[in-house]
Write an enzyme that holds these catalytic residues in place. Structure first.
Site, short mmCIF file in Angstrom:
data_model
loop_
_atom_site.label_atom_id
_atom_site.label_comp_id
_atom_site.label_asym_id
_atom_site.label_seq_id
_atom_site.Cartn_x
_atom_site.Cartn_y
_atom_site.Cartn_z
N GLY A 155 -13.59 -21.82 13.65
CA GLY A 155 -14.81 -22.12 12.91
C GLY A 155 -15.62 -20.91 12.50
N GLY A 165 -2.09 -0.36 -1.25
CA GLY A 165 -3.10 0.60 -1.66
C GLY A 165 -3.32 1.69 -0.63
CG HIS A 166 -3.97 0.97 2.98
ND1 HIS A 166 -5.21 1.36 3.40
CD2 HIS A 166 -4.06 -0.36 2.68
CE1 HIS A 166 -6.03 0.31 3.37
NE2 HIS A 166 -5.35 -0.74 2.93
CG HIS A 183 -10.73 -3.60 -1.02
ND1 HIS A 183 -9.74 -2.65 -0.89
CD2 HIS A 183 -10.39 -4.33 -2.11
CE1 HIS A 183 -8.84 -2.81 -1.85
NE2 HIS A 183 -9.22 -3.82 -2.60
CG HIS A 185 -7.78 1.66 -2.05
ND1 HIS A 185 -6.67 1.53 -1.24
CD2 HIS A 185 -8.66 0.72 -1.63
CE1 HIS A 185 -6.88 0.56 -0.36
NE2 HIS A 185 -8.07 0.05 -0.58
CG ASP A 190 -6.11 4.30 5.18
OD1 ASP A 190 -5.90 3.54 6.14
OD2 ASP A 190 -5.76 4.03 4.00
CB SER A 197 -10.83 -6.71 -4.74
OG SER A 197 -9.72 -6.69 -3.85
CG HIS A 230 -12.70 0.95 -1.13
ND1 HIS A 230 -12.63 1.69 0.02
CD2 HIS A 230 -12.03 -0.20 -0.88
CE1 HIS A 230 -11.94 1.02 0.94
NE2 HIS A 230 -11.58 -0.14 0.42
#
Length: 556
Positions: free
Chosen positions: A50, A367-368, A77, A142, A195, A233, A75
């Protein structure tokens, strides 16, 4: 907790949600100045029944809000901006972000009615100077436009936060600013926060241009309707679908609220470029030949309420699968979503669709950056200290291995948990024994932080074991039950097929209450507790289950 005043060194710590470390928010502090990098949320794991979102604990920031100089967004996201409205209900500071992230955040703040917030556009030629800290930016690549890394310069040195990045040498949008990244490296970097998402994946990631070629091949070979599902996105991906639709003379219908909003923002900013008449209302697609229809929709992760799942299950009001439709999943399943994605794909095949996904076509790229791109970032930045961020623990550890292979000393690498504080200077770096509150805060509907572990435990029991409600009508003056206990169950057993068990439960409860009343025990709380303590082991012995027990006493 007051500000970290136990030394004048630069402090770095993450305020993440649960699971991935340092994904939602990073804080850099020097003396009386605090810089926040990103303010995202985390989508809940399956056991958080929930719960809509998990956001960081903002307690430390709220207590030190006068020291906060700004929120700097890498960015747009959701895991980097989704928490902004929740943060700004408690703290309002200037936001520094690229054009797309700014538009997405403004839309969110309007929905949440948070009032005026100062928004400053950033680019990689802007410097933001405070008393002790300077903030600069460098453009990265990205899966969303306007992505930036952040350089925070303190008196101790440069702290570099890469944001999410990859090195795509044939990108759809603007290339990463390699020259500036190398220039920052030549200046000298005290600590790199990088990252780590794809640290376990060797080589270089596939270029977005390759995905565009696959999209064109699919459009060229397909004479049926095309339903294209991707992240709302992923504007570069959507633009490639738009271009393919123009080339093969297809009209485009957009399905899904988040998709509609993001595409409109993309069009306003010039990232989505197409003649206006290529877009049609959903109601019009039934009047077009099938080979002239493209439907761009949400639901590439198999989300139950997303457009594609409802279409697959026949629950969408306006769109139903026509035999021969081609459905493209232009994403790879996020861990935890694999089962729901596979379920949606199977259902689409059942109703006659042809499904194309990343395992059978080059229809998606991450994108990584993968290992070689992570090594390239380390080699360009040349940090003295290294802190892997944005990933699960095993990914952070693997990223450290890559950094050590590329010349960073192992003793200068720090794998941190959310809330741990790294004190850093030119001479040394160490993890302080003090920690910052960093437990995830649960958002459920309009409630923020009002759902704790006890409520989640109750929800888990209800979902797995069911509930038994025992209603008792009691005359406390006569010290007796007026009528036999009324037993109602939900999610435990089918009552019509379990009459004998229901009679036995009634008998056990009756005997328990009668014994207590004979002992002159009239405290309702005590009676309820005794019913639970007697009935729970009995039910487990009889059924192997422990349902939630809810005694209700009515005075008559």
């Amino acid at each position: 907790m007051n500000s970290l005043q136990y030394s004048s060194k630069t402090k770095i710590f993450a305020l993440g949600g649960l699971g991935e470390i340092g994904k939602n928010m990073y804080v850099i502090e020097y003396n009386d100045e605090i810089i926040i990098v990103d303010a995202g949320f985390k989508f809940p794991e399956s056991e958080l029944l929930g719960i809509d979102y998990v956001i960081p604990d903002y307690t430390y920031l709220e207590k030190n809000k006068d020291k906060i100089k700004g929120l700097f967004i890498t960015h747009g996201h959701e895991d980097h901006i989704g928490g902004v409205p929740f943060l700004f209900k408690r703290i309002k500071v200037p936001i520094y972000a690229g054009a797309l992230a700014t538009a997405l955040i403004q839309s969110k703040l309007e929905e949440h009615k948070t009032g005026y917030v100062e928004m400053i556009h950033i680019s990689d030629d802007i410097d933001v100077q405070f008393d002790n800290i300077k903030v600069r930016f460098f453009r990265t690549t990205h899966s969303i436009p306007d992505s930036f890394g952040v350089v925070i310069t303190t008196p101790d040195g440069n702290i570099v936060h890469t944001g999410d990045f990859k090195f795509d040498f044939t990108p759809m949008g603007i290339e990463a600013n390699l020259h500036k990244i190398a220039e920052i490296g030549r200046e000298g970097v005290l600590c790199l926060l990088s990252d780590s998402t794809n640290s376990e994946v060797p080589g270089f990631s596939m270029s977005e241009k390759k995905v565009g070629e696959s999209i064109k091949e699919i459009f060229e070979a397909t004479q049926s309707r095309i339903l294209f599902a991707t992240f709302a996105s992923n504007i570069h991906r959507i633009q490639q679908v738009v271009e393919a639709s123009i080339r093969y003379k297809r009209k485009i219908a957009i399905v899904g609220r988040s998709m509609e909003k993001t595409i409109q923002i993309g069009k306003n900013l010039g990232y989505i470029q197409a003649p206006e008449d290529i877009f049609v209302e959903i109601s019009q697609i039934n009047y077009l030949p099938t080979h002239e229809v493209t439907i761009i929709c949400t639901g590439s992760q198999g989300e139950p309420m997303a457009a594609l799942s409802r279409i697959a299950n026949g629950n969408h009001r306006q769109i139903h699968i026509v035999k021969g439709d081609t459905v493209v999943f232009s994403s790879s399943p996020i861990p935890g979503n694999i089962i729901s994605v596979n379920r949606t794909i199977n259902q689409l095949f059942r109703v006659g669709a042809n499904v194309i996904h990343h395992k059978i076509s080059d229809i998606h790229t991450s994108g990584h950056g993968t290992q070689e791109e992570q090594k390239l970032m380390i080699s360009l930045i040349k940090p003295k200290y290294f802190m892997p961020i944005h990933g699960e623990y095993r990914m952070l550890k693997k990223h450290v291995e890559l950094a050590v292979d590329w010349g960073v000393s192992l003793e200068n690498c720090f794998v941190m948990d959310n809330g741990q504080v790294l004190e850093i200077s030119e001479d040394e770096a160490r993890i302080n024994s003090k920690t910052i509150p960093s437990q995830g805060v649960y958002v459920d509907g309009s409630g923020i932080g009002d759902i704790g572990n006890i409520v989640l435990r109750d929800r888990k029991i209800l979902s797995e074991e069911g509930i038994i409600i025992i209603s008792l009508s009691m005359d406390s003056k006569k010290k007796q039950l007026v009528s036999p206990p009324a037993i109602v169950t939900r999610g435990f057993v089918y009552m019509r097929g379990s009459e004998e068990l229901m009679r036995t439960i009634e008998k056990v409860v009756n005997e328990c209450v009668s014994t207590l009343l004979k002992q002159d025990i009239l405290n309702w709380g005590k009676i309820k507790q005794e019913i639970v303590e007697v009935l729970s082991p009995f039910l487990y012995a009889e059924t192997g289950r422990r349902p939630m027990l809810l005694p209700i006493i009515i005075e008559v």
